[in-house]
Write a protein that holds these residues in place. Structure first.
Motif, PDB file in Angstrom:
ATOM      1  N   LEU A 111       0.798  -1.216   0.000  1.00  0.00           N
ATOM      2  CA  LEU A 111       0.000   0.000   0.000  1.00  0.00           C
ATOM      3  C   LEU A 111       0.835   1.272   0.000  1.00  0.00           C
ATOM      4  CD1 LEU A 111      -2.782  -1.081   2.533  1.00  0.00           C
ATOM      5  CD2 LEU A 111      -2.811  -1.215   0.046  1.00  0.00           C
ATOM      6  N   ILE A 112       2.052   1.233   0.574  1.00  0.00           N
ATOM      7  CA  ILE A 112       2.842   2.461   0.657  1.00  0.00           C
ATOM      8  C   ILE A 112       3.555   2.767  -0.649  1.00  0.00           C
ATOM      9  CG2 ILE A 112       5.041   1.461   1.416  1.00  0.00           C
ATOM     10  CD1 ILE A 112       3.409   4.731   2.663  1.00  0.00           C
ATOM     11  N   THR A 113       3.879   1.731  -1.448  1.00  0.00           N
ATOM     12  CA  THR A 113       4.704   1.977  -2.636  1.00  0.00           C
ATOM     13  C   THR A 113       4.049   2.925  -3.645  1.00  0.00           C
ATOM     14  OG1 THR A 113       3.943  -0.182  -3.447  1.00  0.00           O
ATOM     15  CG2 THR A 113       6.118  -0.087  -2.490  1.00  0.00           C
ATOM     16  N   PRO A 114       2.774   2.755  -4.026  1.00  0.00           N
ATOM     17  CA  PRO A 114       2.213   3.710  -5.000  1.00  0.00           C
ATOM     18  C   PRO A 114       2.105   5.119  -4.452  1.00  0.00           C
ATOM     19  CG  PRO A 114       0.504   2.243  -4.181  1.00  0.00           C
ATOM     20  CD  PRO A 114       1.801   1.707  -3.680  1.00  0.00           C
ATOM     21  N   VAL A 115       1.897   5.252  -3.143  1.00  0.00           N
ATOM     22  CA  VAL A 115       1.813   6.583  -2.541  1.00  0.00           C
ATOM     23  C   VAL A 115       3.187   7.235  -2.517  1.00  0.00           C
ATOM     24  CG1 VAL A 115       1.265   7.852  -0.433  1.00  0.00           C
ATOM     25  CG2 VAL A 115      -0.194   5.966  -1.164  1.00  0.00           C
ATOM     26  N   MET A 116       4.190   6.465  -2.094  1.00  0.00           N
ATOM     27  CA  MET A 116       5.545   6.989  -1.998  1.00  0.00           C
ATOM     28  C   MET A 116       6.111   7.362  -3.369  1.00  0.00           C
ATOM     29  SD  MET A 116       8.818   5.480  -2.601  1.00  0.00           S
ATOM     30  CE  MET A 116       8.592   3.759  -2.197  1.00  0.00           C
ATOM     31  N   LEU A 117       5.681   6.671  -4.420  1.00  0.00           N
ATOM     32  CA  LEU A 117       6.177   6.939  -5.770  1.00  0.00           C
ATOM     33  C   LEU A 117       5.423   8.064  -6.471  1.00  0.00           C
ATOM     34  CD1 LEU A 117       6.723   3.266  -6.986  1.00  0.00           C
ATOM     35  CD2 LEU A 117       8.476   4.902  -6.296  1.00  0.00           C
ATOM     36  N   LEU A 118       4.487   8.702  -5.746  1.00  0.00           N
ATOM     37  CA  LEU A 118       3.754   9.873  -6.263  1.00  0.00           C
ATOM     38  C   LEU A 118       2.940   9.563  -7.521  1.00  0.00           C
ATOM     39  CD1 LEU A 118       6.527  12.600  -5.803  1.00  0.00           C
ATOM     40  CD2 LEU A 118       4.757  11.899  -4.195  1.00  0.00           C
ATOM     41  N   GLY A 119       2.607   8.289  -7.725  1.00  0.00           N
ATOM     42  CA  GLY A 119       1.808   7.914  -8.883  1.00  0.00           C
ATOM     43  C   GLY A 119       2.571   7.906 -10.192  1.00  0.00           C
ATOM     44  N   ILE A 120       3.913   8.056 -10.149  1.00  0.00           N
ATOM     45  CA  ILE A 120       4.707   8.189 -11.379  1.00  0.00           C
ATOM     46  C   ILE A 120       4.644   6.922 -12.237  1.00  0.00           C
ATOM     47  CG2 ILE A 120       7.039   8.531 -12.300  1.00  0.00           C
ATOM     48  CD1 ILE A 120       7.542  10.432  -9.951  1.00  0.00           C
ATOM     49  N   PRO A 121       4.977   5.724 -11.691  1.00  0.00           N
ATOM     50  CA  PRO A 121       4.894   4.531 -12.556  1.00  0.00           C
ATOM     51  C   PRO A 121       3.471   4.186 -12.966  1.00  0.00           C
ATOM     52  CG  PRO A 121       6.106   4.060 -10.519  1.00  0.00           C
ATOM     53  CD  PRO A 121       5.441   5.379 -10.353  1.00  0.00           C
ATOM     54  N   GLY A 122       2.487   4.708 -12.235  1.00  0.00           N
ATOM     55  CA  GLY A 122       1.095   4.399 -12.548  1.00  0.00           C
ATOM     56  C   GLY A 122       0.626   4.960 -13.874  1.00  0.00           C
ATOM     57  N   VAL A 123       1.398   5.886 -14.464  1.00  0.00           N
ATOM     58  CA  VAL A 123       0.996   6.446 -15.759  1.00  0.00           C
ATOM     59  C   VAL A 123       1.338   5.509 -16.908  1.00  0.00           C
ATOM     60  CG1 VAL A 123       1.342   8.773 -14.858  1.00  0.00           C
ATOM     61  CG2 VAL A 123       3.166   7.695 -16.187  1.00  0.00           C
ATOM     62  N   LEU A 124       2.146   4.470 -16.668  1.00  0.00           N
ATOM     63  CA  LEU A 124       2.569   3.582 -17.760  1.00  0.00           C
ATOM     64  C   LEU A 124       1.393   2.929 -18.477  1.00  0.00           C
ATOM     65  CD1 LEU A 124       5.732   1.894 -16.184  1.00  0.00           C
ATOM     66  CD2 LEU A 124       5.694   3.400 -18.181  1.00  0.00           C
TER      67      LEU A 124
ATOM     68  N   ILE B  88      13.096   5.960  -9.634  1.00  0.00           N
ATOM     69  CA  ILE B  88      14.336   5.741  -8.884  1.00  0.00           C
ATOM     70  C   ILE B  88      14.555   6.854  -7.862  1.00  0.00           C
ATOM     71  CG2 ILE B  88      16.858   5.637  -9.087  1.00  0.00           C
ATOM     72  CD1 ILE B  88      16.425   4.288 -11.821  1.00  0.00           C
ATOM     73  N   GLY B  89      14.295   8.109  -8.256  1.00  0.00           N
ATOM     74  CA  GLY B  89      14.471   9.224  -7.333  1.00  0.00           C
ATOM     75  C   GLY B  89      13.580   9.098  -6.101  1.00  0.00           C
ATOM     76  N   CYS B  90      12.311   8.759  -6.294  1.00  0.00           N
ATOM     77  CA  CYS B  90      11.396   8.582  -5.161  1.00  0.00           C
ATOM     78  C   CYS B  90      11.817   7.416  -4.277  1.00  0.00           C
ATOM     79  CB  CYS B  90       9.972   8.373  -5.673  1.00  0.00           C
ATOM     80  SG  CYS B  90       9.229   9.820  -6.447  1.00  0.00           S
ATOM     81  N   THR B  91      12.298   6.342  -4.899  1.00  0.00           N
ATOM     82  CA  THR B  91      12.726   5.169  -4.137  1.00  0.00           C
ATOM     83  C   THR B  91      13.924   5.492  -3.262  1.00  0.00           C
ATOM     84  OG1 THR B  91      11.947   3.712  -5.912  1.00  0.00           O
ATOM     85  CG2 THR B  91      13.473   2.770  -4.316  1.00  0.00           C
ATOM     86  N   LEU B  92      14.909   6.203  -3.809  1.00  0.00           N
ATOM     87  CA  LEU B  92      16.096   6.570  -3.034  1.00  0.00           C
ATOM     88  C   LEU B  92      15.722   7.475  -1.863  1.00  0.00           C
ATOM     89  CD1 LEU B  92      18.720   7.190  -5.873  1.00  0.00           C
ATOM     90  CD2 LEU B  92      18.549   5.214  -4.342  1.00  0.00           C
TER      91      LEU B  92
END
Length: 533
Positions: A76-89, A114-118
């Motif tokens: 549940l935290i990964t899509p929130v932490m990634l700011l929805g960026i990969p979700g646009v694919l 990668i930036g959000c993950t780091l």
């Protein structure tokens, strides 16, 4: 763009100069992809069911509760932490592919991911105690928190490769990845526990399974990437119109194009994650405790009772969450095809696809849930040795709200395709408020049963709001949606009633010639040729 246009020799009208390009880049049809995905998922989830049973037997209630909280945090935290960026694919891969700008688009999405993950990993290294409280509501060892952080990184890597393959409509590859992940994690984690390993090792095994599962996805990208980024001549003709609207792919232009969708997706994930966690966190905080305890024992007893209750809740959600995970896969497969129809302005195809999938999810999930309830005494009495009686009693309600959640996910695909993601966030916010209020009222009086009842009603509120939003944005308002929504409620009365009602509905579906024809097209071509239709 129609999905069939990218398949080799898919139509006689294709100009000869385009066939060599189209023959290079092949996509799976939605019908075949769904069938393959469902077959692999059924097998994979069967193995996942064995893993869930093994976890409940090899770990005590407290560790099962810790695993439930850890896994919820991971997913549940990964899509929130990634700011929805990969979700646009899934939504925009086809858009930029037909413009010939896919490679730059994917590169920038990867850089943002990668930036959000780091940033997230750095935060966990700096403040492990804060994350310990956020996940478990009590202090845990730093080693456990770091293991959770590494597992988050592994899941992000796995999801990115899976989403990219899914957005290119390589459904069979995605299905294989999911199968390898499920089987690999089961073998590794159960083997670890049988050898006497501690709970923290389960998280390391999860990370290893994520990495192993990316192998077929990476091989597929290596094999198909050159043909995928090469835009066919017919696509370039369509791209001329798109370029008039979208402009070039400068960073600012791309952000302006993607930001509204990504923000709506991020808000949806944020509210949805809070929705999924609220019942368990409120169980930990508000569950009634026995009277007469000494003050010095009150805090520790409250923690242990709360975590054990979460463990019981987890056991009752093992089968329902399998259904929900299948729905997530179906939604992930469906979205790129809807996006392709959107680019081709094929509005009727979008509505037909969504309607067919909603129908299939409601009927198949309800029928499967009925048999799961009938098998409940064996599962909880024999496999789980009678240790999770509360979970068995709660399972029908959990099955019902997981089916409702699954239907909502498919409805969300329609709204996301139409770029109306904000309406999803509003619908889920309404459901979240209902969940908070109902849990606060029911848990102190009815305990665990009150929490599940509150979650059931809140999911019904959310689903109704999704249907209303779909109707507002041109989805045909028919009696079909209320019928499909009411079907899971039969599980609360009797599993046999659910079987009878679902079977009757399936018969009426089969009598509909249009639906029967589309179902027939899902069969393999060789089998179709042998059947009289």
């Amino acid at each position: 763009m129609n999905p069939a246009r990218t398949q080799a020799a898919s139509t006689p009208s294709v100009h000869p100069s385009t066939r060599s390009v189209e023959r290079d880049f092949r996509v799976d049809s939605l019908a075949v992809g769904m069938v393959v995905m469902l077959l692999m998922t059924i097998l994979g989830r069967g193995i996942g069911f064995i893993r869930g049973m093994a976890f409940c037997r090899l770990m005590d209630d407290t560790d099962v509760g810790r695993w439930s909280m850890s896994f919820d945090f991971l997913t549940l935290i990964t899509p929130v932490m990634l700011l929805g960026i990969p979700g646009v694919l899934p939504k925009f891969t086809e858009h930029f592919r037909i413009k010939g700008q896919l490679q730059l688009f994917v590169r920038r999405i990867a850089i943002g991911t990668i930036g959000c993950t780091l940033a997230f990993v750095l935060a966990m290294l700096i403040a492990p105690s804060w994350f310990s409280y956020a996940i478990f509501l009590q202090t845990q060892s730093d080693g456990l928190i770091y293991a959770v952080g590494v597992a988050v990184v592994g899941m992000i890597f796995y999801n990115f490769i899976s989403d990219l393959n899914a957005s290119l409509r390589q459904v069979r590859v995605v299905s294989l990845m999911q199968f390898i992940h499920g089987v690999g994690f089961t073998l590794l984690s159960v083997g670890w526990l049988l050898s006497g390993g501690e709970f923290i090792g389960v998280l390391w095994m999860f990370t290893l399974a994520c990495v192993l599962a990316t192998i077929p996805g990476n091989l597929s990208l290596k094999r198909n990437w050159r043909s995928a980024i090469r835009s066919a001549p017919m696509d370039r003709e369509n791209a001329a119109e798109i370029n008039q609207v979208s402009g070039d792919l400068r960073v600012g232009v791309m952000i302006k194009r993607l930001a509204p969708y990504a923000f709506a997706l991020w808000m949806t994930n944020l509210i949805g994650n809070a929705f999924e966690l609220v019942d368990r966190y409120m169980i930990l905080h508000m569950l009634p405790i026995p009277d007469g305890l000494a003050p010095d024992l009150l805090a520790s007893v409250k923690e242990s009772i709360g975590q054990a209750a979460v463990g019981q809740y987890h056991s009752g959600r093992i089968i329902p969450m399998m259904l929900l995970s299948v729905a997530m896969m179906i939604a992930g497969v469906l979205m790129p095809y809807l996006s392709s129809d959107w680019e081709a302005k094929n509005w009727d195809a979008i509505k037909t696809r969504v309607g067919d999938v909603l129908l299939a999810v409601s009927t198949l999930f309800t029928m499967g849930s009925a048999f799961a309830i009938l098998a409940g005494p064996f599962v909880f009495g024999v496999l789980l040795q009678g240790r999770y009686s509360d979970g068995m009693q709660l399972m029908p309600m959990a099955l019902c709200f997981c089916i409702w959640n699954s239907l909502s996910m498919i409805g969300q695909c329609y709204l996301l395709t139409a770029e109306k993601g904000r309406s999803i966030a509003v619908a889920m916010a309404v459901g979240l408020v209902a969940n908070l209020i109902l849990n606060a009222v029911l848990i102190p009086t009815y305990g665990l049963t009150g929490a599940v009842t509150a979650t059931l009603v809140a999911h019904g509120v959310t689903m109704t709001a999704i249907w209303f939003a779909m109707a507002v944005y041109d989805y045909p308002a028919r009696a079909e949606l209320p019928i499909l929504s009411a079907l899971p409620l039969t599980l609360l009365v009797s599993p046999w009633l659910a079987v009878i009602v679902t079977g009757t509905l399936a018969w009426f579906i089969w009598r509909d010639e249009n639906k029967r024809t589309r179902l027939y097209e899902c069969l393999p071509e060789r089998l179709r040729s042998r059947l009289a239709f």
